[in-house]
Scaffold this active site. Structure first.
Site, PDB file in Angstrom:
ATOM      1  N   TYR A 141       0.702  37.721 -24.610  1.00 26.10           N
ATOM      2  CA  TYR A 141       1.213  37.049 -25.808  1.00 26.10           C
ATOM      3  C   TYR A 141       1.933  35.748 -25.460  1.00 26.10           C
ATOM      4  CZ  TYR A 141       0.533  40.722 -29.342  1.00 26.10           C
ATOM      5  OH  TYR A 141       0.006  41.598 -30.248  1.00 26.10           O
ATOM      6  N   LYS A 186      -3.944  49.330 -17.297  1.00 26.87           N
ATOM      7  CA  LYS A 186      -5.376  49.195 -16.998  1.00 26.87           C
ATOM      8  C   LYS A 186      -5.467  48.779 -15.534  1.00 26.87           C
ATOM      9  CE  LYS A 186      -9.773  49.041 -18.234  1.00 26.87           C
ATOM     10  NZ  LYS A 186     -10.548  50.240 -18.630  1.00 26.87           N
ATOM     11  N   ASP A 219      -7.751  52.848 -22.069  1.00 24.82           N
ATOM     12  CA  ASP A 219      -8.903  53.339 -22.829  1.00 24.82           C
ATOM     13  C   ASP A 219      -8.813  54.856 -23.007  1.00 24.82           C
ATOM     14  OD1 ASP A 219      -9.298  53.536 -20.086  1.00 24.82           O
ATOM     15  OD2 ASP A 219     -11.413  52.966 -20.124  1.00 24.82           O
ATOM     16  N   ASP A 243       0.725  46.987 -28.958  1.00 26.40           N
ATOM     17  CA  ASP A 243       0.362  46.520 -30.301  1.00 26.40           C
ATOM     18  C   ASP A 243      -0.817  47.345 -30.830  1.00 26.40           C
ATOM     19  OD1 ASP A 243       0.246  44.776 -32.574  1.00 26.40           O
ATOM     20  OD2 ASP A 243      -1.490  43.806 -31.645  1.00 26.40           O
ATOM     21  N   ASP A 247      -0.920  50.738 -33.865  1.00 24.19           N
ATOM     22  CA  ASP A 247      -1.711  50.769 -35.112  1.00 24.19           C
ATOM     23  C   ASP A 247      -2.569  52.035 -35.128  1.00 24.19           C
ATOM     24  OD1 ASP A 247      -0.752  48.215 -35.842  1.00 24.19           O
ATOM     25  OD2 ASP A 247      -2.689  47.658 -36.706  1.00 24.19           O
TER      26      ASP A 247
HETATM   27  C1  IPM Z   1       3.052  43.492 -34.754  1.00 27.89           C
HETATM   28  C2  IPM Z   1       2.160  42.391 -35.261  1.00 27.89           C
HETATM   29  C3  IPM Z   1       2.450  41.116 -34.479  1.00 27.89           C
HETATM   30  C4  IPM Z   1       2.137  41.381 -33.022  1.00 27.89           C
HETATM   31  C5  IPM Z   1       1.716  39.860 -34.984  1.00 27.89           C
HETATM   32  C6  IPM Z   1       1.969  39.602 -36.451  1.00 27.89           C
HETATM   33  C7  IPM Z   1       2.037  38.658 -34.161  1.00 27.89           C
HETATM   34  O1  IPM Z   1       0.819  42.765 -35.169  1.00 27.89           O
HETATM   35  O2  IPM Z   1       4.280  43.326 -34.812  1.00 27.89           O
HETATM   36  O3  IPM Z   1       2.543  44.520 -34.316  1.00 27.89           O
HETATM   37  O4  IPM Z   1       0.971  41.284 -32.609  1.00 27.89           O
HETATM   38  O5  IPM Z   1       3.064  41.677 -32.280  1.00 27.89           O
HETATM   39 MN    MN Z   2       0.519  44.820 -34.559  1.00 27.94          MN
END
Ligand code: IPM
Ligand code: MN
Length: 352
Positions: A141, A186, A219, A243, A247
């Site tokens: 990042y 990884k 993975d 990240d 999700d």
């Molecule tokens: C999160 C979001 C952010 C990230 C984006 C909006 C930059 O997806 O906080 O998980 O990737 O960190």
């Molecule tokens: Mn995110």
């Protein structure tokens, strides 16, 4: 107590859920005799529109004297032109960097009453209670980026010091929970992951011998999160893997809208935000799920203000409201009438 909280509504549903968060904090202040003061500032696309910058100087200046920062979400189609020179997300990344909040805590807990909301089989979900500790201010990042019309690159770097400090945060948290840490990397492909693994092994052996350590390749971890989610206690991983995996893990809890996060550094001043994004598809309709935001407020009370009892009361109220059947559209059963953001917030605060 008196506390100053910088609020950053941002974009999309950000302002809608932030308003719910402020309502919850005010309810807590009322009930427990605190005064919370808010300093609302610009970030993201809204800030680009108003000032040209996704993290304006006024916002940066406001961070100096505050006790905590509460953020809605940033981004949206309006600012997504791939050729744009500034993007809303840059504001969030710079904010995390300026606050030096390198440890992003993302708890994933499945409410028994939401067992059926997840696409996974219920029997896999009972008792799922994990905490993902995502490194937040390093890795791909923040590395150098290059882009020409025909080639592009993103540099991923980690230093020993950056890895040591995040591992210590995760190991301490694991020690206070079920005593198990899973490090995700990884290392079969990436040099940063080989350093990561070496540092994890040495910090854990030297400083946390009582915490059980497991190592997974990312993975495989993506698969294990779905095949045996209740085995995980604390997971520690680098920025981008964290990240993606969070999700994925949010689906265990039924909806991305449920999950909070706390971003912490070496001081108590933290950044708190739900893990969902700006959800442009539902923005402006007053139907967003406020639970992730309210749970983030609970983390703010606990980690930045030291108000453990208040934090637990708010978490308990969320749990009870959900158990009583209160649902926003993301979780409502087909054919039922979902609650608006405001009505869901009220349903939760009733249990305070
Ligand atoms: C999160 C979001 C952010 C990230 C984006 C909006 C930059 O997806 O906080 O998980 O990737 O960190
Ligand atoms: Mn995110």
């Amino acid at each position: 107590m008196d506390a100053l909280i910088v609020t950053l509504p941002g974009d999309g549903i950000g302002p809608e859920v932030l308003a719910s968060g402020q309502r919850a904090l005010d309810a807590i202040a009322d009930r427990y005799g605190h005064s919370f003061h808010y300093d609302q500032q610009l970030i993201g696309g809204a800030a680009i529109d108003a000032t040209g910058s996704p993290l304006p100087d006024n916002t940066l200046a406001s961070l100096r004297d505050c006790d905590a920062v509460l953020l809605g979400a940033v981004g949206g189609p309006k600012w997504s032109d791939p050729n744009a020179s500034v993007r809303p997300e840059q504001g969030l990344l710079r904010l995390r960097e300026s606050l030096e909040v390198y440890a992003n805590l993302r708890p994933v807990k499945v409410s028994a009453s939401l067992r059926d909301a997840s696409p996974l089989k219920g029997e896999l979900l009972d008792g799922v209670d994990m905490l993902v500790v995502r490194e937040l201010t390093g890795g791909i990042y923040f590395g150098e980026k290059t882009q020409t019309p025909d080639a592009a690159s993103d540099l991923c770097t980690y230093t020993r010091g950056e890895i040591e400090r995040i591992v210590r945060v995760a190991a301490k948290l694991a020690g206070a929970r079920r005593g198990r840490l899973c490090s995700v990397d990884k290392a079969n492909v990436l040099a940063t992951s080989r350093l990561w693994r070496e540092v994890v092994n040495s910090v854990m052996a030297d400083e946390y011998p009582a915490v059980e350590l497991e190592t997974l390749l990312v993975d495989a971890a993506a698969m294990h999160l779905l095949s045996r989610p209740k085995d995980f206690d604390v997971i520690v991983t680098e920025n981008m893997f964290g990240d993606i995996l969070t999700d994925e893990a949010s689906m265990l809890a039924g909806s991305l809208g449920m999950l909070p996060s706390a971003s912490l550094g070496d001081s108590t001043r933290g950044l708190f935000e739900p893990i969902h994004g700006s959800a442009p598809d539902i923005a402006g309709r007053g139907i967003a799920n406020p639970c992730g935001m309210l749970a983030s407020c609970a983390l703010l009370l606990r980690h930045s203000l030291g108000l453990d009892e208040e934090a637990a009361a708010l978490e308990d109220a969320i749990e009870k409201a959900v158990a009583s059947g209160a649902r926003t559209a993301d979780l409502a059963a087909p054919g039922s009438t979902p609650l608006s953001t405001d009505a869901m917030t009220a349903a939760i605060l009733k249990f305070l």
